[in-house]
Motif scaffolding. Structure first.
Motif: not given
Length: 894
Positions: A468-489
């Motif tokens: 559960c921790l492994l899946v959670n950490r992966a999902c958190v990284e995805v959210r932090m990486g992709l939920e950025e304002p449009p235009g961010n590289e």
């Protein structure tokens, strides 16, 4: 290779010459042992005038030499106490100005930054190189160039001319002479190897030279040097003495000049790389019985750094060629480099592992592991142990290295040794993932975790809580990486991390969906399959949030980025979730359909640039994809989701506005073209084509008006008429044939009877369909329940429902187009089916009986002749026909 590398390596040749000097009795100055004194007379003769011009105020060393009465010798070799190449007095930045393509000089300035006197000397030396009568002349001219024309002043075209003039014969023979140890050049083998490898390193900086067959034949020799390393001078002398005493005069050494200038380069390969046998070569090429393989190399046997660097320079230059990795693999690079690493030879960690990593990843990964699985597995075991023993920061650095050396998915999957490696690495990763890490630190750990999941699944990961921790950490990284304002590289490092996180999420959704299966098909007991109900809900919750972030990111993607491999990785991961789950986030999914269809269409129709994707498919660090990029991959991943979405009214309406049926028909057409030319044995089942048929079937059943009007369905009919007669003769594609048959009959029931004659393609399709459907049941069955025919038996689980649906559609076709009932009798379908039903007591299942009865009722209603034949058979009150009550009513039998 850059010209800068060429210049550095050319300076290296000068260094070799300074280490191999002796006193010349004539001039009393240091000269090369390899160059007899009479050769210097030749050199002095052809270039004394040039040197005189060159020394007029331009070289203080040459002026001092002229005072002693011998210009050439002082220019060639410096004082024995301090020997350095003649270099330009300009600062380095200015020296390199003449080293670019073309040198930036005039036509007369052929050497880039050389003066007129230097250029004249260079031209004479090049002439001497091209017309050298023996190796001594070649070496003398080459060394003169290294003294009079500093490498820093030579541009790339000039370096190429030097390389071409030197050629590959000389360095190849130097290596052979040193390795075989059967010649007496007056120099120890180590110096021969040093000069030979330096020459090869310089030559390899030119791609054409690096790809030359003669250079490639020296690869086994270089690998032998790197893997075996030199021995001490004392051991070498003792070995030569022993061999001379035991083997007789055949082992006596000869002079250097006895080496054949035109020796066959193929002999080079034969004399090296034999470390797989019980013999081991020393630096002198002699073979000694190997009593044991030490894991660590003693200081006296360590390889000279300069020589090791030269060997790796050549191998790296070859590896950079388009077919370079294959060339290295075929010449024994894997076992030799693995041995070098195991023995901790010079630069084996800094350069050898880097070179090995390139060979065992990317396009040559499967080939490398299939050829040397034992060596690579042993290396992986060593690296995993080093990983476990390393300190924290070193462990983080080694994560990316371990990823390269993991085997392909499916290779040695059942190996207990590999499972031991994976379990050992997971044991180190668990506390690392539980610690507080920065985004830069956690990235390599998540990528390595994804690769380990690919290899062995969840079984060895750890307890459910850690999963559960492994899946959670992966999902958190995805959210932090992709939920950025449009235009961010997104940086390349972040994209690489997120790609690993996607794989963890995909593995989690696969297991989460397995948990919902009935107990009769329970998944294997792995750490994640034993999650509690609360843990399962938590995993599904974080997955839903992460896939919501994926959809948000894809909404911002501009069509100009469709060729970006990271966008494809994101698209693929989302499709893996949509294939299992379309009820969650339904509005968001429906809103994203324009992007999903547009992205798939762009790749299928070749509108986007796919070169990056092609490279990514061949060289992916996480779950390597198979085969080259074709453009159909995006739609293949989306097809399972389209099956679900086309069955729901809301999403289906959106799909119709996006002209999705035409996209599916185009996909089937493109997929059928390469398939039709393959033989029945060679043609493999393609589930994606079957899935595309299922989605089209949903549209055909639910949108009859669209089917009648949309021209793409006319195209589909033509494709089915062409393909079905071919597919029925390909046993491995029976399920696809059943899909094509069902789809064609379902379209046929929506068409009205033709006003004129029936098209030949239509008649051909229905004739083939009737014969195909008739072949499903075994007409030779003895009394009792009817059996499925042997040709259908293996695929019956997948094809049974399609067969029943085809029979129902056949009844609809007979009602819509009465001419088909005549074809039913002509093809013998009716006679065959009545005979089978009268002989058997029952059909395989009730649904099969209902489908057959519906088809027979339609024929009885539309064709008087069919009605009469059916009635006559039913009046005999035999077999399964007597159980069909609706059919009895249709034919008037009580």
């Amino acid at each position: 290779m850059s010209s800068m590398t060429s210049k550095i390596t050319l300076r290296r040749l000068s260094d070799v010459s300074t280490r191999t000097k002796m006193a010349c009795p004539t001039f009393q100055v240091p000269l090369l042992r390899l160059v007899p004194c009479h050769c210097w007379t030749v050199l002095i003769g052809f270039c004394q005038r040039c040197v005189s011009q060159f020394t007029s105020g331009e070289c203080s060393r040459a002026v001092a030499a002229r005072e002693r009465g011998c210009q050439i010798t002082k220019v060639i070799m410096a004082d024995s106490a301090d020997v350095t190449p003649v270099v330009s007095s300009q600062p380095p930045a200015k020296e390199e100005q003449g080293g670019g393509e073309g040198g930036g000089g005039s036509e007369g300035d052929a050497g880039g930054g050389l003066s007129d006197a230097q250029t004249e000397v260079l031209e004479r030396c090049l002439h001497a190189l091209r017309h050298a009568k023996n190796d001594s002349h070649t070496l003398a001219a080459l060394l003169l160039i290294t003294r009079l024309c500093p490498a820093s002043q030579l541009d790339k075209p000039t370096l190429r001319r030097i390389f071409e003039a030197v050629g590959l014969n000389l360095p190849a023979r130097l290596l052979v002479t040193a390795v075989r140890g059967n010649d007496n050049p007056g120099l120890p083998p180590h110096e021969l190897l040093s000069l030979g490898t330096a020459l090869l390193a310089a030559l390899s900086t030119d791609p054409d030279m690096a790809s030359h067959p003669q250079l490639l034949t020296t690869i086994p020799l270089l690998l032998g040097i790197l893997s075996n390393g030199p021995v001490s001078q004392q051991k070498q002398a003792a070995r030569e003495e022993n061999q001379a005493g035991e083997n007789g005069p055949d082992c006596k050494v000869q002079s250097t000049e006895s080496v054949n200038t035109e020796s066959n380069p193929a002999s080079v390969a034969k004399s090296a790389g034999e470390d797989k046998t019980s013999k081991q070569k020393g630096d002198d090429g002699s073979e000694a019985i190997k009593e044991s393989t030490p894991q660590e190399t003693s200081p006296s046997s360590m390889l000279d750094e300069a020589m090791a660097a030269d060997c790796y320079q050549v191998l790296t230059a070859v590896c950079a060629l388009p077919r370079g990795p294959d060339q290295l693999l075929s010449r024994g690079a894997i076992p030799a480099l693995c041995k070098a690493v195991q023995q901790n030879q010079t630069f084996s960690r800094e350069k050898g592992l880097v070179l090995l990593g390139g060979l065992v990843s990317g396009k040559t990964k499967d080939k490398a592991w299939s050829r040397q699985p034992a060596e690579l597995l042993a290396l992986l075991v060593k690296l995993s142990k080093d990983f476990c023993q390393a300190r924290d920061q070193t462990r983080l650095d080694m994560c990316a290295q371990l990823v390269q050396f993991l085997p392909p998915v499916g290779v040695s999957a059942e190996s207990e040794e590999l499972k031991g490696v994976v379990a050992r690495v997971w044991g180190v990763l668990r506390p690392m993932l539980q610690a507080k890490l920065t985004p830069r630190q956690i990235g390599p750990i998540l990528v390595l975790s994804a690769c380990l999941l690919d290899l062995c699944g969840w079984e060895l990961v750890g307890p459910p809580k850690f999963c559960c921790l492994l899946v959670n950490r992966a999902c958190v990284e995805v959210r932090m990486g992709l939920e950025e304002p449009p235009g961010n590289e997104l940086s390349p490092e972040l994209q690489h991390t997120l790609t690993g996180c996607y794989r963890i999420m995909e593995a989690a959704i696969e297991q989460a969906c397995c948990l919902g299966v009935s107990q009769t098909t329970a998944p294997p007991q792995t750490s994640i399959s034993t999650l509690s109900l609360q843990q399962s809900r938590q995993v599904l919750g974080v997955l839903e949030e992460a896939f919501s972030a994926l959809m948000y990111h894809l909404q911002q993607v501009d069509p100009s980025r469709y060729g970006d491999p990271f966008i494809f990785a994101t698209f693929r991961s989302l499709c893996s979730w949509l294939a299992e789950e379309t009820s969650c986030l339904k509005e968001e999914v429906t809103g994203l359909l324009p992007f999903l269809i547009g992205y798939s269409r762009s790749h299928l129709q070749g509108e986007s640039t796919d070169q990056g994707l092609s490279d990514w498919m061949a060289d992916m660090s996480v779950r390597e994809e198979r085969g080259p990029w074709t453009g159909k991959e995006a739609l293949r991943y989306l097809l399972p989701a389209l099956c679900h979405l086309s069955a729901e009214e809301g999403p289906r309406k959106v799909l119709l506005t996006l002209d999705t049926p035409a996209l599916l028909v185009d996909f089937l057409s493109q997929s059928w073209t390469p398939l039709k030319g393959k033989s029945g044995v060679a043609s493999a089942r393609d589930p994606s084509m079957e899935t595309a048929c299922s989605a089209l079937l949903n549209f055909t059943v639910t949108e009859p008006e669209r089917v009648r009007k949309d021209p793409c369905f006319k195209t589909l009919e033509a494709l089915l008429s062409e393909a079905l007669p071919v597919l029925v003769h390909k046993p491995h594609l029976l399920v696809l044939a059943a899909n094509y048959c069902t789809l064609g009959l379902m379209i046929g029931r929506l068409k009205s009877a033709p006003s004129g004659s029936v098209e030949a393609s239509q008649r051909r399709f229905f004739s083939t369909a009737l014969r195909f459907l008739r072949s499903a049941l075994d007409s030779g069955s003895s009394p009792g329940p009817v059996k499925v025919s042997p040709s259908w038996e293996e695929s019956w689980d997948d094809a049974a429902e399609l067969w029943r649906l085809s029979l129902q559609a056949l009844g609809g076709c007979v009602r819509a187009q009465p001419w088909i009932s005549t074809l039913v009798r002509e093809e013998g379908w009716l006679k065959h089916m009545l005979a089978t039903l009268s002989q058997c007591s029952a059909l395989p299942e009730l649904h099969t009986q209902g489908a057959l009865e519906e088809a027979l009722c339609a024929m009885a209603d539309q064709c008087p002749v069919c009605k009469l034949e059916i009635g006559d058979m039913m009046r005999k009150d035999k077999g399964a026909l007597s159980c069909m009550r609706n059919l009895k009513k249709s034919v008037g039998v009580k």
